[in-house]
Each structure stands twice: as C-alpha cells, then as structure tokens.
Design an enzyme around this catalytic site. Structure first.
Site, mmCIF file in Angstrom:
data_model
loop_
_atom_site.group_PDB
_atom_site.id
_atom_site.type_symbol
_atom_site.label_atom_id
_atom_site.label_comp_id
_atom_site.label_asym_id
_atom_site.label_seq_id
_atom_site.Cartn_x
_atom_site.Cartn_y
_atom_site.Cartn_z
ATOM 1 N N ASN A 88 -2.226 -4.922 11.695
ATOM 2 C CA ASN A 88 -1.455 -5.906 11.379
ATOM 3 C C ASN A 88 -0.268 -5.674 10.293
ATOM 4 O OD1 ASN A 88 -0.964 -9.026 11.105
ATOM 5 N ND2 ASN A 88 -1.517 -8.122 8.905
ATOM 6 N N SER A 141 5.580 -8.829 17.835
ATOM 7 C CA SER A 141 6.451 -9.932 17.374
ATOM 8 C C SER A 141 7.299 -10.372 18.716
ATOM 9 C CB SER A 141 7.437 -9.371 16.073
ATOM 10 O OG SER A 141 8.526 -10.494 16.177
ATOM 11 N N TYR A 154 13.486 -3.790 12.475
ATOM 12 C CA TYR A 154 11.937 -4.542 12.782
ATOM 13 C C TYR A 154 11.990 -4.653 14.312
ATOM 14 C CZ TYR A 154 8.656 -8.435 12.624
ATOM 15 O OH TYR A 154 7.746 -9.232 12.440
ATOM 16 N N ALA A 155 12.790 -5.085 14.992
ATOM 17 C CA ALA A 155 12.777 -5.212 16.422
ATOM 18 C C ALA A 155 12.526 -3.777 17.297
ATOM 19 C CB ALA A 155 14.180 -5.853 16.761
ATOM 20 N N SER A 157 11.060 -1.510 15.813
ATOM 21 C CA SER A 157 9.465 -0.853 15.592
ATOM 22 C C SER A 157 8.636 -1.614 16.428
ATOM 23 C CB SER A 157 9.239 -1.137 14.153
ATOM 24 O OG SER A 157 8.928 -2.502 13.817
ATOM 25 N N LYS A 158 8.836 -3.002 16.887
ATOM 26 C CA LYS A 158 8.002 -3.813 17.704
ATOM 27 C C LYS A 158 8.020 -3.540 18.974
ATOM 28 C CE LYS A 158 6.325 -6.256 13.869
ATOM 29 N NZ LYS A 158 4.716 -5.889 13.493
#
Ligand code: NAI
Length: 258
Positions: A88, A141, A154-155, A157-158
């Site tokens: 998480n 996400s 972030y995008a 990585s997800k």
C-alpha cells in the site's frame, strides 16, 4: 472471523488507507504486521489499534529491496507465516511535467513501483515455501489509467503497478497465490488533503468527475481489500478494481452541489 489463523502484512500502514486496511483485516480476525517509514506515527498507530498478540510493527523503507525482504522475514519470525500481503505505501509529487528531476522520478517510482514489485516477490517467495497459497493486494489508483500531467510520475508508477499485478498473477497462479489490485478514486486522507485537493476549485473539479458526489473514506477502500483478500474473491486474479465513486467510467462531468 474470515481471516482467523491468517497473517497479513500491510505497508504504509501508519496512517490513511494502509491504517484502515490494517484495522479492517484485524477486525476480520487476522494477525497483522504493519510497516511504515514513519517510526513515530507507526508507534502511535500500533498503540491505538491492537496489542502485541495481534499487531506487530516494523519500520521499513519499501523502496529498498533489503528492507522489504527483512519485513517478510520479521513477519514470519513473529507470527509464523505471511498469508496476505498489501503493498500500500505510496507517495505523490504534484509538479509540472518539465520540472520533474531525475531524483523526483527515482523517488516516486522507487516507492510506488519498485517497492511493490519486490514486495510481491518477497511475499510470493514466502507463500510458495509455505505451500498453501495466499493473496497479494497492490494499491493502485484511478491515475493508473487516466492522464493527469501534474502527477505524471505518480500516474506512471501506478500504470506500471497494474502490470506488476497482472504479470505476477500469471506467474503465481500455479501456486494458488492470487495477485489483485485496488485503484481508489479520491479518498480523504492526509495525502490528498492539501495536495490533490489544495483549493475549493480542485475540490469542485474532482467532484465534477465523481458521480457518487463525494470523496471516499479510507474504510471504503479497506472493505474492498478485505473482500479481495478473502475466499469470496477466490476466482479473481490479475485484475485491478476501482472503488472510485464512478470516476473511471464517467464521460465528461456531473453537476457539483454547493
Ligand atoms: P498517506 O500519505 O496518508 O499514507 C501513506 C503512508 O505510506 C504513510 O504512513 C507514509 O509514511 C508511508 N510511506 C511513504 N513512503 C514510504 C516508504 N518509502 N516506505 C514505507 N512507508 C512509506 O496516503 P494514502 O492516501 O493513505 O495512500 C495510500 C496508498 O493509496 C498509496 O499507494 C496511494 O497512492 C494510494 N491511493 C490513495 C488515494 C487517495 O485518494 N488517498 C487514491 C488512490 C490511490
């Protein structure tokens, strides 16, 4: 108690969604190992949610493979097995695409993608050795599949994390290990408050893309994790599912109430 006799490891569990997952799996009967880089906050959480018989905490930086390996070893030493692993821990950096430095890129990808990759590997290795399967849940996400250049690292990585989920699901299906993902929409945690939502305008923007008309609660993600980790989801593997108030399937926008 659906998880009685099971041991669950949850990373990034000192606060937010990770903590909610820890509380939920504990309530469902698991003994839990909660890991976080923030030692102080972790200590507070342990004291608030459990006792030494059912909660063990471990300070670790998931971006370091050796820390993740040590976490699994510590969980086994303390409670004897690892049956559920929830990868998480994650961070977001909000910045313009052209401002992203090599250091920023490595930091976000290190925690959000490399961390869960080696978390999956270490947990799967242990579950294979135990010989009775297990479940690994990766916290993705909605940004895994939507393009917001303000959170490009972030995008990215997800998006990559969803492929960790699906490739690992195929690799470990023969061992009765299911690997699944959860991709929340906007959930009111400290990560979101003041970053993703930094003004009334961004709040309205997010709600205009959220048919259910409100942000989510950490417990509403934890309940999905609990379902996926249970035998109720015994035929699910490789998928990422989205508790997102309807954002991903929405074309255009919805009206926002004042
Ligand atoms: P949060 O910032 O409230 O909690 C994250 C926890 O991870 C913190 O306790 C932090 O100390 C820990 N952490 C950070 N770096 C770490 C590292 N290197 N090693 C170990 N622990 C570390 O965030 P939140 O909102 O609870 O998010 C949890 C997960 O859910 C993240 O992966 C995030 O990307 C994901 N998520 C959150 C959404 C939201 O709206 N809050 C939406 C979609 C996904």
């Amino acid at each position: 108690m659906k998880f009685s006799g099971k041991v669950a490891v949850i990373t990034g569990a000192a606060r937010g969604i990770g903590r909610a997952c820890a509380e939920r799996l504990l309530a469902d009967g698991a003994r839990i190992v909660i890991a976080d880089i923030n030692a102080e906050r972790l200590a507070t959480t342990v004291a608030e949610i459990g006792n030494p018989d059912n909660v063990f905490s471990y300070v670790c930086d998931v971006s370091k493979k050796s820390d993740v390996d040590d976490l699994i070893a510590a969980a086994v030493k303390k409670f004897g097995s690892v049956d559920i692993m929830v990868n998480n821990a994650g961070i977001a950096m909000i910045q313009d695409f052209l401002d992203i430095t090599e250091q920023d890129y490595d930091k976000v990808l290190g925690i959000n993608l490399k961390g869960p990759f080696f978390g999956v590997q270490a947990a799967a290795r242990q579950m294979i050795a135990q010989g009775h399967g297990g479940v690994i849940v990766n916290m993705s996400s909605i940004n895994s599949g939507l393009a917001n250049p303000k959170v490009a690292t972030y995008a990215i990585s997800k998006g990559g994390l969803n492929q960790v989920t699906s490739t690992a699901a195929v690799a470990f299906a023969p061992y009765n290990i299911r690997v699944v993902g959860v991709g929340p929409g906007t959930i009111m945690t400290e990560m979101v408050d003041g970053s993703f939502i930094d003004s009334e305008e961004t709040r309205r923007q997010i709600l205009s893309r959220t048919p259910i008309g409100r942000c989510g609660k950490a417990s509403e993600v934890a309940s999905v994790v609990s379902f996926l980790a249970s035998d109720d989801a015994s035929y699910m593997t490789g998928e990422t599912i989205y508790p997102d108030g309807g954002r991903r399937i929405l074309n255009y926008t919805v009206p926002v109430e004042d």
